[in-house]
Design an enzyme around this catalytic site. Structure first.
Site, PDB file in Angstrom:
ATOM      1  N   ASP A 139       0.806  -1.236   0.000  1.00  0.00           N
ATOM      2  CA  ASP A 139       0.000   0.000   0.000  1.00  0.00           C
ATOM      3  C   ASP A 139       0.834   1.279   0.000  1.00  0.00           C
ATOM      4  O   ASP A 139       0.385   2.317   0.497  1.00  0.00           O
ATOM      5  CB  ASP A 139      -0.943   0.036   1.207  1.00  0.00           C
ATOM      6  CG  ASP A 139      -2.157  -0.854   1.048  1.00  0.00           C
ATOM      7  OD1 ASP A 139      -2.126  -1.754   0.194  1.00  0.00           O
ATOM      8  OD2 ASP A 139      -3.138  -0.667   1.786  1.00  0.00           O
ATOM      9  N   CYS A 190      -4.457  -5.930  -3.358  1.00  0.00           N
ATOM     10  CA  CYS A 190      -3.274  -6.720  -2.997  1.00  0.00           C
ATOM     11  C   CYS A 190      -3.177  -8.048  -3.741  1.00  0.00           C
ATOM     12  O   CYS A 190      -2.189  -8.333  -4.424  1.00  0.00           O
ATOM     13  CB  CYS A 190      -3.267  -7.003  -1.497  1.00  0.00           C
ATOM     14  SG  CYS A 190      -3.417  -5.565  -0.436  1.00  0.00           S
ATOM     15  N   HIS A 212      -0.280 -12.929  -1.707  1.00  0.00           N
ATOM     16  CA  HIS A 212      -1.370 -12.313  -0.944  1.00  0.00           C
ATOM     17  C   HIS A 212      -1.230 -12.582   0.549  1.00  0.00           C
ATOM     18  O   HIS A 212      -1.474 -11.704   1.385  1.00  0.00           O
ATOM     19  CB  HIS A 212      -2.719 -12.822  -1.456  1.00  0.00           C
ATOM     20  CG  HIS A 212      -3.879 -12.344  -0.650  1.00  0.00           C
ATOM     21  ND1 HIS A 212      -4.050 -11.013  -0.338  1.00  0.00           N
ATOM     22  CD2 HIS A 212      -4.919 -12.998  -0.075  1.00  0.00           C
ATOM     23  CE1 HIS A 212      -5.145 -10.870   0.382  1.00  0.00           C
ATOM     24  NE2 HIS A 212      -5.685 -12.057   0.560  1.00  0.00           N
TER      25      HIS A 212
END
Length: 507
Positions: free
Chosen positions: A40, A79, A139
């Protein structure tokens, strides 16, 4: 006769040992790879946007060591699908992996695109590299057996305080009985010490690897969890950013008036704080303060890694790549999230450094994170992998080749795409509705020019770059905390989407 025989035998044995030694030396001479993923992370860092005087000296340091791409874009603004794409070298539109997919379910016999794919770390392993990894890489962490040495990952994004500071995680989804889950989103100073943060512990593990001797070249992967929500780091990082010094990004309350219905549905994120809420509650600057604090914490941990590498025997023969899986909006376009096909959600940092690369170079042309796989192969002298769908960036970094015709594609769900070329962004949704932005005159993407005849030829040119394949949703890929994608998968697949109770619960 016997003397002659033993003499010949000795010569043969010596020759074999010499060849073997040369082969070992050849393997050792291959460059190592330090592969760093940051969750992020947007372009606010000092070597790119330098937003609100953010303090990220180690990102500056990395930029001075190599090449910074200031306009790199993710395969997907989420993501799971972004990381799956980077690790497979395949676009989401090719694999049908549009949502969260368990690491061990990415490669399966019932997915024609991925059933025999070689993941990026595996490719190095198959070519004589000692593979190692820790933290958030895929992930969750990584498929089973991915690394020769694996440090795993602390589940979730903790540590967490006993009670949330501000945001309950449900937002307006409470009125829908929480049917779209609960986000980890919250912000505040916690815990007391860096040593309690999983990212700090992961860096400790990496530093131990630098103190070892390896007979093979190594591929070492490190995945940082911050600045992913919750925006929790120790107080000292908040102290770097007094609230009165915090800037807020440009925002218009009527910004979305010219957005097609599908775009509005995609931006419907009931669990996330809205910008209007943040303004009215006085929390906007506090959210940004917490994000900047998290980024400075990651910068510090990056510095520990760079220091250790510099002081190791591997300093001169290690390629570094650092990337983020997507951008992150801090109030732009009405919310605090990635989850969109606009610039602030798709653009993220990308750095390369190492042997045979220029130092302190910046490239402003749009590129794809999907290019990481082929770029690392070329830099390492390994044979190109024919399955890679993006191009290597090596010649661009070394010789400025391809700067004029480069572009980046981002996909969000089935048949929703954005194309970025120098100065322009084109978005097409599954129903054919469009957005088009002249980023040179409209960097905030406030004016949708899709119906402006002036840009007709440019729109057609960008439309021609869209993926020709739009695979059906992969059976194991789900995105059930967003209303539109629940409906899209259910509409397009026989099997309905599976329920997910908490955003990030499986991360």
């Amino acid at each position: 006769m016997k003397t002659r025989y033993f003499l010949l035998l000795g010569i043969c044995m010596l020759s074999c040992r010499t060849d073997e030694k040369k082969q070992v030396q050849k393997e050792v001479d291959k460059p190592n790879v330090l592969f760093i993923a940051v969750d992020d992370l947007n372009n606010m860092i000092s070597p790119i946007a330098n937003f609100s005087n953010i303090q990220t000296p180690n990102f500056d340091r990395l930029a001075a060591m190599g090449v910074t791409f200031t306009d790199a874009h993710c395969p997907a603004p989420l993501c799971g699908p972004s990381r799956s794409a980077i690790m497979t070298g395949l676009r989401p539109s090719t694999t049908g992996i549009y949502g969260m997919t368990p690491d061990n379910k990415i490669r399966r016999d019932d997915n024609e695109a991925t059933k025999d794919i070689i993941f990026l770390p595996e490719y190095f392993k198959k070519n004589g590299y000692h593979s190692m990894g820790i933290g958030k890489l895929f992930h969750n962490y990584a498929p089973d057996g991915m690394f020769d040495e694996g440090g795993g990952r602390v589940k979730g994004f903790g540590p967490f305080p006993e009670k949330r500071f501000v945001w309950d995680g449900f937002g307006t989804s409470k009125s829908r009985k929480g049917q779209y889950g609960r986000t980890n989103t919250d912000w505040g100073a916690f815990p007391e010490s860096d040593t309690l943060m999983p990212d700090h512990q992961a860096v400790n593990w990496v530093l131990e690897r630098f103190n070892k001797n390896y007979k093979q070249p190594f591929f070492l992967a490190l995945g940082f969890q911050r600045p992913h929500v919750p925006l929790y780091v120790p107080q000292k990082w908040f102290d770097l950013y007094p609230l009165e010094s915090i800037q807020t990004p440009p925002y218009q309350s009527d910004d979305l008036n010219d957005i097609p219905p599908v775009g509005l549905k995609i931006n419907d994120l009931p669990m996330m704080p809205s910008t209007e809420w943040a303004i009215n509650s006085g929390e906007w600057k506090k959210i940004i303060q917490a994000y900047l604090a998290c980024v400075s914490f990651v910068d510090y941990e990056l510095g520990r890694v760079l220091d250790a590498l510099k002081n190791s025997p591997y300093a001169k023969n290690t390629i570094i790549v650092l990337w983020s899986d997507h951008g992150y909006r801090l109030g732009e376009k009405g919310t605090f999230a990635k989850h969109a096909l606009w610039e602030s959600a798709t653009k993220a940092p990308l750095f390369f450094a190492g042997p045979n690369l220029p130092k302190g170079k910046k490239i402003d042309a749009p590129v794809e994170m999907l290019s990481i796989y082929p770029t690392l192969l070329e830099l390492s002298g390994l044979q190109a992998y024919a399955r890679n769908e993006a191009k290597s960036l090596v010649r661009m970094m070394q010789k400025n080749e391809g700067l004029k015709d480069t572009y980046a594609i981002t996909t969000y769900g089935k048949n929703n795409h954005a194309v970025k070329v120098d100065g322009y962004r084109y978005i097409q949704y599954e129903d054919g509705t469009e957005e088009f932005y002249d980023n040179a005159s409209d960097p905030n993407e406030w004016i949708n020019e899709a119906n402006n005849f002036k840009f007709k030829s440019k729109i057609e040119a960008l439309k021609a770059l869209l993926p020709k394949t739009n695979a059906t949703w992969d059976a194991e890929s789900n995105y059930t905390f967003q209303p539109y994608f629940v409906e899209q998968k259910t509409r397009g697949n026989v099997n309905a989407a599976k329920a997910v109770k908490v955003i990030g619960a499986e991360r």
